[in-house]
Design a protein around this motif. Structure first.
Motif, PDB file in Angstrom:
ATOM      1  N   MET A   1      35.712  78.210  34.924  1.00  0.00           N
ATOM      2  CA  MET A   1      35.500  76.790  35.028  1.00  0.00           C
ATOM      3  C   MET A   1      34.682  76.293  33.831  1.00  0.00           C
ATOM      4  N   ASN A   2      35.128  75.217  33.200  1.00  0.00           N
ATOM      5  CA  ASN A   2      34.398  74.596  32.111  1.00  0.00           C
ATOM      6  C   ASN A   2      33.229  73.814  32.698  1.00  0.00           C
ATOM      7  N   LYS A   3      32.015  74.135  32.313  1.00  0.00           N
ATOM      8  CA  LYS A   3      30.824  73.496  32.867  1.00  0.00           C
ATOM      9  C   LYS A   3      30.485  72.169  32.195  1.00  0.00           C
ATOM     10  N   TYR A   4      31.241  71.766  31.181  1.00  0.00           N
ATOM     11  CA  TYR A   4      30.953  70.502  30.494  1.00  0.00           C
ATOM     12  C   TYR A   4      31.187  69.329  31.443  1.00  0.00           C
ATOM     13  N   SER A   5      30.246  68.412  31.492  1.00  0.00           N
ATOM     14  CA  SER A   5      30.366  67.230  32.344  1.00  0.00           C
ATOM     15  C   SER A   5      30.435  65.958  31.507  1.00  0.00           C
ATOM     16  N   HIS A   6      29.351  65.651  30.788  1.00  0.00           N
ATOM     17  CA  HIS A   6      29.328  64.395  30.059  1.00  0.00           C
ATOM     18  C   HIS A   6      28.259  64.397  28.969  1.00  0.00           C
ATOM     19  N   ILE A   7      28.320  63.372  28.151  1.00  0.00           N
ATOM     20  CA  ILE A   7      27.308  63.098  27.147  1.00  0.00           C
ATOM     21  C   ILE A   7      26.808  61.685  27.383  1.00  0.00           C
ATOM     22  N   ASP A   8      25.493  61.521  27.476  1.00  0.00           N
ATOM     23  CA  ASP A   8      24.870  60.200  27.478  1.00  0.00           C
ATOM     24  C   ASP A   8      24.386  59.959  26.061  1.00  0.00           C
ATOM     25  N   LEU A   9      24.939  58.954  25.424  1.00  0.00           N
ATOM     26  CA  LEU A   9      24.689  58.707  24.008  1.00  0.00           C
ATOM     27  C   LEU A   9      24.051  57.338  23.808  1.00  0.00           C
ATOM     28  N   ARG A  10      23.109  57.271  22.885  1.00  0.00           N
ATOM     29  CA  ARG A  10      22.477  56.002  22.531  1.00  0.00           C
ATOM     30  C   ARG A  10      23.003  55.524  21.178  1.00  0.00           C
ATOM     31  N   VAL A  11      23.198  54.225  21.068  1.00  0.00           N
ATOM     32  CA  VAL A  11      23.508  53.588  19.794  1.00  0.00           C
ATOM     33  C   VAL A  11      22.528  52.432  19.628  1.00  0.00           C
ATOM     34  N   THR A  12      22.182  52.118  18.380  1.00  0.00           N
ATOM     35  CA  THR A  12      21.238  51.025  18.153  1.00  0.00           C
ATOM     36  C   THR A  12      21.865  49.673  18.442  1.00  0.00           C
ATOM     37  N   SER A  13      23.195  49.581  18.303  1.00  0.00           N
ATOM     38  CA  SER A  13      23.889  48.313  18.533  1.00  0.00           C
ATOM     39  C   SER A  13      25.309  48.590  19.013  1.00  0.00           C
ATOM     40  N   TRP A  14      25.613  48.164  20.229  1.00  0.00           N
ATOM     41  CA  TRP A  14      26.980  48.328  20.721  1.00  0.00           C
ATOM     42  C   TRP A  14      27.941  47.485  19.889  1.00  0.00           C
ATOM     43  N   GLU A  15      27.508  46.324  19.468  1.00  0.00           N
ATOM     44  CA  GLU A  15      28.356  45.472  18.640  1.00  0.00           C
ATOM     45  C   GLU A  15      28.753  46.194  17.351  1.00  0.00           C
ATOM     46  N   ALA A  16      27.822  46.893  16.730  1.00  0.00           N
ATOM     47  CA  ALA A  16      28.118  47.621  15.493  1.00  0.00           C
ATOM     48  C   ALA A  16      28.988  48.850  15.742  1.00  0.00           C
ATOM     49  N   ALA A  17      28.837  49.469  16.904  1.00  0.00           N
ATOM     50  CA  ALA A  17      29.513  50.744  17.175  1.00  0.00           C
ATOM     51  C   ALA A  17      30.793  50.619  17.990  1.00  0.00           C
ATOM     52  N   SER A  18      31.042  49.492  18.613  1.00  0.00           N
ATOM     53  CA  SER A  18      32.142  49.384  19.576  1.00  0.00           C
ATOM     54  C   SER A  18      33.510  49.687  18.961  1.00  0.00           C
ATOM     55  N   HIS A  19      33.823  49.140  17.815  1.00  0.00           N
ATOM     56  CA  HIS A  19      35.138  49.387  17.211  1.00  0.00           C
ATOM     57  C   HIS A  19      35.322  50.878  16.920  1.00  0.00           C
ATOM     58  N   PHE A  20      34.270  51.518  16.440  1.00  0.00           N
ATOM     59  CA  PHE A  20      34.320  52.953  16.148  1.00  0.00           C
ATOM     60  C   PHE A  20      34.670  53.744  17.408  1.00  0.00           C
ATOM     61  N   TYR A  21      33.925  53.549  18.486  1.00  0.00           N
ATOM     62  CA  TYR A  21      34.153  54.327  19.703  1.00  0.00           C
ATOM     63  C   TYR A  21      35.439  53.942  20.421  1.00  0.00           C
ATOM     64  N   GLU A  22      35.795  52.670  20.395  1.00  0.00           N
ATOM     65  CA  GLU A  22      37.048  52.252  21.018  1.00  0.00           C
ATOM     66  C   GLU A  22      38.262  52.783  20.257  1.00  0.00           C
ATOM     67  N   SER A  23      38.088  53.160  19.013  1.00  0.00           N
ATOM     68  CA  SER A  23      39.155  53.790  18.229  1.00  0.00           C
ATOM     69  C   SER A  23      39.137  55.310  18.354  1.00  0.00           C
ATOM     70  N   LEU A  24      37.954  55.911  18.231  1.00  0.00           N
ATOM     71  CA  LEU A  24      37.831  57.370  18.196  1.00  0.00           C
ATOM     72  C   LEU A  24      38.052  58.033  19.553  1.00  0.00           C
ATOM     73  N   LEU A  25      37.345  57.578  20.566  1.00  0.00           N
ATOM     74  CA  LEU A  25      37.347  58.316  21.830  1.00  0.00           C
ATOM     75  C   LEU A  25      38.721  58.413  22.486  1.00  0.00           C
ATOM     76  N   PRO A  26      39.558  57.369  22.493  1.00  0.00           N
ATOM     77  CA  PRO A  26      40.909  57.563  23.042  1.00  0.00           C
ATOM     78  C   PRO A  26      41.724  58.611  22.278  1.00  0.00           C
ATOM     79  N   GLU A  27      41.519  58.709  20.970  1.00  0.00           N
ATOM     80  CA  GLU A  27      42.228  59.732  20.180  1.00  0.00           C
ATOM     81  C   GLU A  27      41.788  61.142  20.561  1.00  0.00           C
TER      82      GLU A  27
END
Length: 126
Positions: A1-27
């Motif tokens: 069984m893979n024990k990986y569950s999740h990552i809680d990540l902080r960003v200084t600005s969701w506005e600055a990071a949103s396009h990056f994560y909305e592009s990267l994470l689905p890929e």
């Protein structure tokens, strides 16, 4: 069984990071979203809590550090594709994509999100 569950990540600005994560994470297979006012959650296919997920929250005081999150690629082509996506979506390439002297087949790209969090996409045969 893979024990990986999740990552809680902080960003200084969701506005600055949103396009990056909305592009990267689905890929990377995090195609389901469960967003709230405080957390942006990107989960793998399946039903929570049985799937891995990224939970991202905004923290203006967050200071990026030397931590790095790594992902496996299915081949060098995927490493190259992620490198292109990072560049298009506002991230920064720190090194690669290229072979690194970790092993004879270690092909990777090292990159950062717009807030300085560090990542690696790697393919290796041994």
């Amino acid at each position: 069984m893979n024990k990986y569950s999740h990552i809680d990540l902080r960003v200084t600005s969701w506005e600055a990071a949103s396009h990056f994560y909305e592009s990267l994470l689905p890929e990377l297979g995090f195609t389901q979203t469960y967003h709230s006012a405080d957390w942006k959650v990107f989960a793998g296919e399946g039903v929570l809590p049985d799937v891995p997920y990224f939970a991202i929250t905004e923290d203006p005081e967050h200071q990026p550090n030397g931590n790095l999150i790594g992902f496996w690629a299915s081949g060098r082509e995927e490493v190259d594709q992620i490198a292109e996506l990072v560049t298009r979506s506002g991230g920064t390439i720190n090194a690669g994509p290229q072979l690194f002297p970790i092993s004879p087949t270690y092909y990777a790209v090292y990159f950062e999100d717009p807030c300085g969090n560090k990542y690696e996409m790697v393919h290796r045969l041994n």
